[in-house]
Design a protein around this motif. Structure first.
Motif, short mmCIF file in Angstrom:
data_model
loop_
_atom_site.label_atom_id
_atom_site.label_comp_id
_atom_site.label_asym_id
_atom_site.label_seq_id
_atom_site.Cartn_x
_atom_site.Cartn_y
_atom_site.Cartn_z
N ILE A 29 1.99 -36.35 12.33
CA ILE A 29 1.70 -36.60 10.90
C ILE A 29 1.70 -38.10 10.61
N SER A 32 -1.69 -39.24 10.72
CA SER A 32 -2.69 -38.55 9.92
C SER A 32 -2.96 -39.31 8.63
N PHE A 41 -1.88 -33.93 3.44
CA PHE A 41 -2.40 -34.78 4.52
C PHE A 41 -3.48 -34.00 5.28
N PRO A 43 -4.67 -32.96 8.93
CA PRO A 43 -4.11 -32.94 10.29
C PRO A 43 -4.90 -33.88 11.21
N TRP A 256 3.28 -38.30 2.60
CA TRP A 256 3.98 -37.77 3.77
C TRP A 256 3.67 -38.54 5.05
N PRO A 257 2.40 -38.92 5.29
CA PRO A 257 2.13 -39.66 6.53
C PRO A 257 2.89 -40.99 6.59
N ALA A 260 6.46 -40.27 7.37
CA ALA A 260 6.59 -39.93 8.79
C ALA A 260 6.51 -41.18 9.65
N LEU B 113 8.57 -30.86 8.04
CA LEU B 113 7.19 -30.82 8.52
C LEU B 113 6.98 -29.61 9.41
#
Lengths: 306, 286
Positions: A29, A32, A41, A43, A256-257, A260, B113
Motif C-alpha cells: 500500500i 499505491s 487507494f 491497489p 492511507w498510502p 503506510a 490494512l
C-alpha cells in the motif's frame, strides 16, 4: 512427526496471516496511489490493471521537510528518553541488586507494578498534576517560587516526564537482571587489591553491566521512536513526531498510502536497533539456557546427580 | 547513595499514581483539588452507561484474546524451546518476536490494512463481509499476546530439566500423559503469567485498537483516550483508581501465589538435598 506438525502449524499459520501478511500488505500500500473511495487507494498490482504502483509516497517523505523533521525529532525524543531512563534506572538497579535477598523481588515488583496499573490512568495523573491550576503549580506557588502558574502541560518537559514515567520500568528490569547475575567476587578481589569503591565501580561493575544497559536502552528507544499517545496527550501540539504524523495522515487526511509509507520508513529506521536487540536477546537467552542461574550453582559442589 | 537513587526512582514512579488515587475521593469538580471526602465520582462512574458498556466490551475482548494467546503462544514457545534446529526456525522466531518490537502504530496500521483486504476478498467472494469491531480487536490483541506468552513459556521450558519428562516416559507414561502430569504443571505458572500479561496488555491498548476497530467497537481505553484529549475529569480520575485497585489485587494475588509456590519448590529441593545426603532416612520414609 504428525505431533510436531500439529504443534507447529497453528502458531505458524497464525503468524503468517497476522504478522507476515500485514507487513507485506503495508509495503504494497505504501507503493499505491491514494484515490477517493473505500478503501481510499488503488491497489499497486491488480489482475486487470497490471502494475499501477508509484514511489511518489516514499519520495514525498524524502522531499517534504515536514516529514524529515518529524523523523529527526522522533529519533531525538527516543534517544533523550532512553538516556534519561538509563540515568534514573542505573542507581535503582544497583539499589535492588544491593538489597537483602528477601527484599529484591518485592522491590522489583514495586518497579513493575505501575506498568500493570495502566498506561492511560498514569497519563491522566500527569495531566492533573501539570495543568495550570494543578498540583505541581500549587506547590511552586506555595513555596514562593513563582507568582503565577508556570505553563507545564503541553510542553517538552511534560512530554519527557510522561515518556520517562512510562518507560522507566522497562529500563530497570534488564539492568537489575544483569547486576544480580554478576560475580561479586571480582569486585571483592578489586577491593582487596586496593581499589577505592569508585574505582571498583568504574573498572569492574560498570563494564560488567554494559550488556544490561544496552538492552535497557534499546528496550526504551525502539517503542519510544514510534510513540503516539504520550506526545498527543502531554506534548506541545505543534511538535510533529512520526507516530503523530502517521496517525494524522490516516485518521484526519485519510491518506492511507502516505501513512503506510511513513510506517515503512519508520520500520526501515528501526530495523538496525531491532536486530541488535534480538541478537542480544538470543545470546543472553542461550547463555541463560545453558546454565540456569542460581539453581545449579548452589548445589553442584555436592557432586554429580545420582 | 544507592538507596537514595532507588527511593527517588520509586517516588517518581508512585507519587503521581498515589495522588491520583487519593484525589479520586475528593468532592471537588476540578481534579486534583481537595474538596472534602466524597464518593460522588464513583457513583457518577457507576451511572455512566457508555463507560460501563465500553468496560464490559474491553473485558470480554481481553479475556478472549488472552485465552487465544496462551493456546497459540504456548505452542510457539514449545516449538522454540523443544523442536531443536529445523528449517525455517529463524523465520518462525522472528515472526513470533515481531509484535514485541514493532512500534504500535506500525502494528495497528498493518493489521488494519490486512483486515480491509480480507473484507474486500470476502465481499468479492460472498457478497458480504463482517464489519470491523470487537472481533478484529480481539484478533489483533491475541497476536500481540501470543508473542509475550511465547517468550515466557520458552524461558520456562529452557530452564526446565528435560530429564523429568524422560523419567515419566521411562516409567511408562505415554507422551500425552507425560505432558499432562509432568510438563503442564511445571509450565502452568508461565501460562498463568502469560495469560495475565496478555489480558492487561489488551485492557491497556489504545493505539492498535483505534486502528483495527470499527464504529461498533469502542473499547474502554479508546473512550478514556478521547476524554483525556479534552482534559482530565474527576470521573476519569475515579475510573483510574478503580483500574489501579483491580490491577493491584490481580498482580498482588499472582505475586503471592508465585512466592508461595517458590517457597514450596525450595522446601521440596531442600528435602531432596537432605535425602541425597542421608539416603538411609529417605529409604526409611519411603
Amino acid at each position: 512427526m504428525m505431533r510436531r506438525a500439529a504443534i507447529l502449524l497453528p502458531p505458524l499459520l497464525w503468524l503468517l496471516l497476522l504478522v507476515a501478511a500485514p507487513v507485506a500488505i503495508l509495503a504494497g500500500i505504501a507503493l499505491s496511489e491514494a484515490a477517493p473511495g473505500v478503501p481510499p487507494f488503488i491497489p499497486p498490482i491488480s489482475p486487470e490493471g497490471g502494475w499501477q504502483g508509484t514511489f511518489a509516497n516514499l519520495l514525498t517523505l524524502v522531499q517534504d521537510d515536514t516529514y524529515a523533521a518529524a523523523f529527526l525529532r522522533s529519533l531525538v525524543v527516543a534517544f533523550v528518553t532512553a538516556v534519561l531512563c538509563l540515568v534514573l534506572a542505573y542507581p535503582m538497579a544497583l539499589g535492588i541488586a544491593a538489597a537483602r535477598e528477601g527484599w529484591r523481588v518485592p522491590l522489583l515488583a514495586l518497579v513493575l507494578l505501575p506498568v500493570w496499573t495502566g498506561f492511560l490512568p498514569r497519563l491522566g495523573a500527569w495531566i492533573g498534576l501539570l495543568r495550570d491550576g494543578g498540583w505541581v503549580n500549587g506547590v511552586l506557588l506555595a513555596l514562593g517560587f513563582t507568582e503565577g502558574p508556570v505553563p507545564l502541560l503541553y510542553t517538552d518537559a511534560a512530554l519527557y516526564l510522561g515518556m520517562v514515567h512510562a518507560y522507566l520500568p522497562f529500563a530497570v528490569l534488564p539492568l537489575a537482571a544483569t547486576l544480580l547475575r554478576r560475580d561479586l567476587s571480582v569486585e571483592e578481589a578489586a577491593a582487596d587489591l586496593g581499589a577505592s569503591p569508585w574505582v571498583v565501580f568504574r573498572t569492574v561493575t560498570l563494564p560488567l553491566s554494559l550488556p544490561g544497559a544496552a538492552a535497557a536502552f534499546l528496550l526504551v528507544f525502539i517503542p519510544a521512536a514510534g510513540e503516539f499517545v504520550i506526545p498527543e496527550l502531554l506534548g506541545p501540539p505543534e511538535a510533529l513526531l512520526v507516530g503523530r504524523a502517521l496517525w494524522a495522515e490516516f485518521f484526519q487526511n485519510r491518506d492511507w498510502p502516505l501513512a503506510a509509507a511513513l510506517a515503512v520508513a519508520l520500520l526501515a529506521l528501526l530495523i538496525l536497533p531491532i536486530r541488535l536487540f534480538q541478537r542480544m536477546e538470543e545470546d543472553g537467552g542461550s547463555r541463560r539456557g545453558a546454565s540456569p542461574p542460581s539453581r545449579g550453582s548452589g548445589r553442584s559442589p555436592e557432586g554429580p546427580k545420582p | 547513595m544507592r538507596r537514595l537513587g532507588l527511593a527517588f526512582g520509586l517516588l517518581f514512579l508512585w507519587l503521581p499514581i498515589l495522588l491520583l488515587v487519593g484525589y479520586a475521593f475528593s468532592a471537588d469538580r476540578i481534579p486534583f483539588q481537595w474538596g472534602g471526602f466524597s464518593l460522588r465520582w464513583f457513583a457518577a462512574l457507576a451511572a455512566n452507561a457508555r463507560l460501563l458498556e465500553a468496560a464490559w466490551l474491553s473485558l470480554r475482548i481481553a479475556a478472549g484474546a488472552a485465552t487465544l494467546a496462551v493456546l497459540l503462544g504456548g505452542m510457539a514457545g514449545w516449538v522454540l524451546a523443544r523442536f531443536g534446529p529445523f528449517r525455517g526456525r529463524a523465520v518462525f522466531g522472528a515472526l513470533a518476536g515481531a509484535p514485541l518490537v514493532l512500534p504500535e502504530v506500525v502494528t495497528g496500521l498493518s493489521l488494519l490494512l490486512l483486515f480491509v483486504v480480507l473484507q474486500g476478498a470476502a465481499e468479492a467472494a460472498l457478497g458480504w463481509a463482517p464489519e470491523r469491531g470487537a472481533l478484529t480487536v480481539l484478533l489483533a490483541h491475541a497476536t500481540l499476546g501470543l508473542a509475550y506468552v511465547a517468550v515466557v513459556v520458552q524461558a520456562r521450558l529452557a530452564g526446565m530439566d528435560p530429564a523429568l519428562e524422560e523419567a515419566a516416559a521411562d516409567l511408562g507414561a505415554g507422551p500425552f500423559t507425560a505432558f499432562r502430569t509432568v510438563t503442564l504443571p511445571l509450565i502452568a505458572p508461565a501460562l498463568a503469567a502469560g495469560w495475565l500479561l496478555a489480558f492487561t496488555l489488551s485492557l491497556d491498548d489504545v493505539v492498535v485498537a483505534s486502528f483495527v476497530s470499527g464504529p461498533a467497537g469502542t473499547t474502554l481505553p479508546m473512550l478514556v483516550f478521547s476524554r483525556l484529549r479534552v482534559g482530565l475529569t474527576p470521573e476519569i480520575n475515579a475510573l483510574a483508581a478503580v483500574i489501579l485497585a483491580l490491577a493491584g489485587v490481580a498482580v498482588g494475588g499472582a505475586a503471592w501465589a508465585l512466592l508461595r509456590r517458590a517457597d514450596r519448590d525450595r522446601a521440596d529441593r531442600d528435602r531432596a538435598d537432605r535425602d541425597r545426603r542421608d539416603p538411609a532416612r529417605s529409604s526409611r520414609r519411603g
